[in-house]
Write a protein that holds these residues in place. Sequence first.
Motif, PDB file in Angstrom:
ATOM      1  N   LYS A  72     -41.162 -18.744 -36.146  1.00 19.15           N
ATOM      2  CA  LYS A  72     -40.627 -19.924 -35.470  1.00 19.15           C
ATOM      3  C   LYS A  72     -41.424 -21.172 -35.846  1.00 19.15           C
ATOM      4  CE  LYS A  72     -39.585 -21.774 -30.876  1.00 19.15           C
ATOM      5  NZ  LYS A  72     -39.623 -21.517 -29.415  1.00 19.15           N
ATOM      6  N   GLU A  73     -42.740 -21.042 -35.911  1.00 14.86           N
ATOM      7  CA  GLU A  73     -43.590 -22.174 -36.293  1.00 14.86           C
ATOM      8  C   GLU A  73     -43.310 -22.606 -37.734  1.00 14.86           C
ATOM      9  OE1 GLU A  73     -47.582 -20.971 -35.596  1.00 14.86           O
ATOM     10  OE2 GLU A  73     -47.365 -20.874 -33.418  1.00 14.86           O
ATOM     11  N   PHE A  74     -43.099 -21.627 -38.610  1.00 17.68           N
ATOM     12  CA  PHE A  74     -42.766 -21.946 -39.994  1.00 17.68           C
ATOM     13  C   PHE A  74     -41.442 -22.707 -40.073  1.00 17.68           C
ATOM     14  CE2 PHE A  74     -45.222 -17.897 -41.383  1.00 17.68           C
ATOM     15  CZ  PHE A  74     -46.419 -18.599 -41.281  1.00 17.68           C
ATOM     16  N   MET A  75     -40.462 -22.247 -39.299  1.00 17.16           N
ATOM     17  CA  MET A  75     -39.144 -22.886 -39.328  1.00 17.16           C
ATOM     18  C   MET A  75     -39.217 -24.315 -38.804  1.00 17.16           C
ATOM     19  SD  MET A  75     -37.402 -20.668 -40.790  1.00 17.16           S
ATOM     20  CE  MET A  75     -35.909 -21.624 -40.736  1.00 17.16           C
ATOM     21  N   VAL A  76     -40.018 -24.542 -37.779  1.00 18.82           N
ATOM     22  CA  VAL A  76     -40.193 -25.902 -37.256  1.00 18.82           C
ATOM     23  C   VAL A  76     -40.799 -26.806 -38.328  1.00 18.82           C
ATOM     24  CG1 VAL A  76     -41.476 -27.309 -35.590  1.00 18.82           C
ATOM     25  CG2 VAL A  76     -40.357 -25.204 -34.834  1.00 18.82           C
ATOM     26  N   SER A  77     -41.787 -26.284 -39.051  1.00 14.95           N
ATOM     27  CA  SER A  77     -42.434 -27.059 -40.119  1.00 14.95           C
ATOM     28  C   SER A  77     -41.453 -27.373 -41.241  1.00 14.95           C
ATOM     29  CB  SER A  77     -43.638 -26.291 -40.669  1.00 14.95           C
ATOM     30  OG  SER A  77     -44.606 -26.069 -39.668  1.00 14.95           O
ATOM     31  N   ILE A  78     -40.657 -26.365 -41.617  1.00 11.70           N
ATOM     32  CA  ILE A  78     -39.649 -26.575 -42.667  1.00 11.70           C
ATOM     33  C   ILE A  78     -38.642 -27.625 -42.215  1.00 11.70           C
ATOM     34  CG2 ILE A  78     -37.737 -25.495 -43.925  1.00 11.70           C
ATOM     35  CD1 ILE A  78     -39.358 -22.894 -43.922  1.00 11.70           C
ATOM     36  N   ALA A  79     -38.215 -27.522 -40.950  1.00 11.16           N
ATOM     37  CA  ALA A  79     -37.238 -28.480 -40.407  1.00 11.16           C
ATOM     38  C   ALA A  79     -37.781 -29.903 -40.424  1.00 11.16           C
ATOM     39  CB  ALA A  79     -36.844 -28.074 -38.985  1.00 11.16           C
ATOM     40  N   GLU A  80     -39.057 -30.048 -40.101  1.00 14.12           N
ATOM     41  CA  GLU A  80     -39.669 -31.387 -40.088  1.00 14.12           C
ATOM     42  C   GLU A  80     -39.687 -32.000 -41.491  1.00 14.12           C
ATOM     43  OE1 GLU A  80     -43.465 -30.788 -38.336  1.00 14.12           O
ATOM     44  OE2 GLU A  80     -42.723 -30.806 -36.272  1.00 14.12           O
ATOM     45  N   VAL A  81     -39.988 -31.161 -42.481  1.00 13.35           N
ATOM     46  CA  VAL A  81     -40.009 -31.654 -43.867  1.00 13.35           C
ATOM     47  C   VAL A  81     -38.603 -32.065 -44.300  1.00 13.35           C
ATOM     48  CG1 VAL A  81     -40.398 -31.005 -46.266  1.00 13.35           C
ATOM     49  CG2 VAL A  81     -42.034 -30.308 -44.509  1.00 13.35           C
ATOM     50  N   GLU A  82     -37.599 -31.215 -43.994  1.00 14.14           N
ATOM     51  CA  GLU A  82     -36.225 -31.519 -44.378  1.00 14.14           C
ATOM     52  C   GLU A  82     -35.716 -32.756 -43.648  1.00 14.14           C
ATOM     53  OE1 GLU A  82     -34.441 -30.066 -46.797  1.00 14.14           O
ATOM     54  OE2 GLU A  82     -36.308 -29.002 -47.205  1.00 14.14           O
ATOM     55  N   ARG A  83     -36.103 -32.887 -42.382  1.00 18.85           N
ATOM     56  CA  ARG A  83     -35.683 -34.053 -41.615  1.00 18.85           C
ATOM     57  C   ARG A  83     -36.303 -35.331 -42.174  1.00 18.85           C
ATOM     58  NH1 ARG A  83     -33.060 -35.094 -36.943  1.00 18.85           N
ATOM     59  NH2 ARG A  83     -33.758 -36.869 -35.693  1.00 18.85           N
ATOM     60  N   LYS A  85     -36.860 -35.830 -45.314  1.00 21.35           N
ATOM     61  CA  LYS A  85     -36.052 -36.156 -46.491  1.00 21.35           C
ATOM     62  C   LYS A  85     -34.790 -36.920 -46.083  1.00 21.35           C
ATOM     63  CE  LYS A  85     -37.505 -32.078 -49.162  1.00 21.35           C
ATOM     64  NZ  LYS A  85     -37.040 -30.801 -49.771  1.00 21.35           N
ATOM     65  N   ILE A  86     -34.170 -36.471 -44.963  1.00 22.65           N
ATOM     66  CA  ILE A  86     -32.974 -37.157 -44.467  1.00 22.65           C
ATOM     67  C   ILE A  86     -33.313 -38.587 -44.066  1.00 22.65           C
ATOM     68  CG2 ILE A  86     -31.206 -37.169 -42.660  1.00 22.65           C
ATOM     69  CD1 ILE A  86     -31.472 -34.114 -42.549  1.00 22.65           C
ATOM     70  N   GLU A  87     -34.450 -38.742 -43.385  1.00 20.10           N
ATOM     71  CA  GLU A  87     -34.892 -40.076 -42.965  1.00 20.10           C
ATOM     72  C   GLU A  87     -35.098 -40.994 -44.159  1.00 20.10           C
ATOM     73  OE1 GLU A  87     -38.489 -42.208 -40.383  1.00 20.10           O
ATOM     74  OE2 GLU A  87     -38.478 -40.034 -40.704  1.00 20.10           O
ATOM     75  N   ASP A  88     -35.697 -40.456 -45.215  1.00 14.34           N
ATOM     76  CA  ASP A  88     -35.947 -41.263 -46.413  1.00 14.34           C
ATOM     77  C   ASP A  88     -34.627 -41.708 -47.059  1.00 14.34           C
ATOM     78  OD1 ASP A  88     -38.644 -40.948 -46.004  1.00 14.34           O
ATOM     79  OD2 ASP A  88     -38.851 -39.270 -47.410  1.00 14.34           O
ATOM     80  N   LEU A 150     -31.221 -39.272 -33.384  1.00 16.08           N
ATOM     81  CA  LEU A 150     -31.535 -40.333 -34.347  1.00 16.08           C
ATOM     82  C   LEU A 150     -32.988 -40.768 -34.287  1.00 16.08           C
ATOM     83  CD1 LEU A 150     -28.351 -42.592 -33.981  1.00 16.08           C
ATOM     84  CD2 LEU A 150     -28.859 -40.935 -35.781  1.00 16.08           C
ATOM     85  N   HIS A 151     -33.801 -40.076 -33.492  1.00 11.41           N
ATOM     86  CA  HIS A 151     -35.229 -40.403 -33.427  1.00 11.41           C
ATOM     87  C   HIS A 151     -35.944 -39.854 -34.660  1.00 11.41           C
ATOM     88  CE1 HIS A 151     -35.104 -40.841 -28.761  1.00 11.41           C
ATOM     89  NE2 HIS A 151     -34.672 -41.912 -29.389  1.00 11.41           N
ATOM     90  N   PHE A 152     -36.540 -40.729 -35.438  1.00  5.57           N
ATOM     91  CA  PHE A 152     -37.266 -40.333 -36.638  1.00  5.57           C
ATOM     92  C   PHE A 152     -38.719 -40.799 -36.539  1.00  5.57           C
ATOM     93  CE2 PHE A 152     -32.877 -40.366 -38.121  1.00  5.57           C
ATOM     94  CZ  PHE A 152     -32.812 -39.177 -38.836  1.00  5.57           C
ATOM     95  N   ASN A 153     -39.528 -40.364 -37.496  1.00  4.35           N
ATOM     96  CA  ASN A 153     -40.961 -40.682 -37.466  1.00  4.35           C
ATOM     97  C   ASN A 153     -41.262 -42.117 -37.886  1.00  4.35           C
ATOM     98  OD1 ASN A 153     -41.632 -38.056 -36.653  1.00  4.35           O
ATOM     99  ND2 ASN A 153     -41.676 -37.320 -38.771  1.00  4.35           N
ATOM    100  N   LYS A 154     -40.648 -42.555 -38.981  1.00  3.99           N
ATOM    101  CA  LYS A 154     -40.995 -43.852 -39.557  1.00  3.99           C
ATOM    102  C   LYS A 154     -40.071 -44.976 -39.091  1.00  3.99           C
ATOM    103  CE  LYS A 154     -42.790 -41.840 -43.862  1.00  3.99           C
ATOM    104  NZ  LYS A 154     -42.618 -41.801 -45.340  1.00  3.99           N
ATOM    105  N   HIS A 155     -38.790 -44.663 -38.917  1.00 10.81           N
ATOM    106  CA  HIS A 155     -37.828 -45.709 -38.627  1.00 10.81           C
ATOM    107  C   HIS A 155     -37.377 -45.640 -37.168  1.00 10.81           C
ATOM    108  CE1 HIS A 155     -37.622 -45.212 -42.999  1.00 10.81           C
ATOM    109  NE2 HIS A 155     -37.315 -46.504 -43.026  1.00 10.81           N
TER     110      HIS A 155
END
Length: 479
Positions: A72-83, A85-88, A150-155
Amino acid sequence: MKSHNAEFSPAEKSLQTLNSAVFERLEKLFRVAYIALLKIQGPFLDYEWMCCLEGKLGVDLGPTYSNRTSCKEFMVSIAEVERQKIEDELAQTNYCTIMSDGSTDVSGVENEGVYVHFARQGAYHCYFLGMVETECASASGIYSAIMESLHFNKHLTEEIQENIVGFAGDGASVNTGKLNGVIALFQGRINPSILMIQCMAHRVELGLKDAMKNVPLFSKVVELLDDIFKFYKSAKQKSELKSVFETLKLQFSMPTRVGGTRWVGHMLLAVKNMLKGYRALVFHLSKVSQIRSQSAPQSKAINFIKKLKSKSIIFFAHFLVDVISVLARLSKQLQERKGCVFQVHRQLETTLINLNKLGERDGFELRKVASSDTFEGEGLTGNTSEHDAQSARVIKGLVSCLQRRFDDLDKGIFSATKLADLNSWPTSSEDAKDFGDDCLMKLLDHFHDTLERKGVDLAAAEEEWTALKQALYKRFGRI
């Protein structure tokens, strides 16, 4: 000036302290988690046995992270990375459309699945933003869930909101309500020019339901299909039916449920399976009807046989296969991920032509029984007067209902989408001098504030449109 190491996050600093062996293990574990859950879409349990299998094959994964909690922790990390990419990618686009639909999880909690659509450098993109729990299934609850996705880290969410030009959802009033619907909240809180785009496939479903509301034969067929499905949910009846199929050397065709998430597709499959397994159904039900000790199954079987041997019901079932097959093809086309609104015009026109043909002459399936008093060797009772009257009314009503459900595509801002359809363009430049000018003005007027905010020169747009037409006709001659 900050040192290079100061730029690393705490997580990255921790990774740097791991020895290479542990890092290699984590890399393999991440890969196993990605394959187990994302690639083959399996449950978390698959991760554990896949880790066990890797160990049997000599891959050293260690015991520490070979469990579901770590997965589950791995999947959360993968999801954060993919998200990220979407934000970028979202940060590099000027306009986007939000799409959402409700879903209830196994615990009965209402969730909202949210997607974002946008085009960048001529390429179309569609990304899943998340499944967000809603406080309630009201318009405000759905809107809040969408905003949360729609909450993202940078924007900031506000930055993404400025790019929204459309909201896509089903035709439920909670979405489409002009005063209190989700689209009303989008228009009132973000931008009044945001368009409501009703799900095209859902329009087909609603059109069919509208047309069949007052058709007694349709109700009889649906009731029969539903009752037969429930009858054969019994393990005993299902086993006996399967034996009958084997005895008659027929391919097993289990009765299926009429309703479902894809109502048109489920309806078509249920009718086809009933007709495909007709001989076996009648044979088995005849045997059940003769067993005196089983009063409840016996009475049901007698009732089923009576309906299955009704000429009107069997004729109408074949008629439904012809009609729903046409709608199912339209629904499938409308569900294509890269489909555009302008294509709907042609697809709907073709569908209406095919439906009208079914009103003028029998379709492929109906012709199989049209001139016979039997079906699959079983004699049919009654006449077809009821079917003849109601089938003609169905075609007329269905055409009318579909036209009403899709009528907004031929007026207003949606009618301007024909600009993107080269098949609608005049064949020569002489006939194209004024083509599309009215559509362009509709688009510029509707999205005036949005386009200006993005720095579009509205005054030059009409001149550029004329220049584009001239360039295309000069290069290709005829379109």
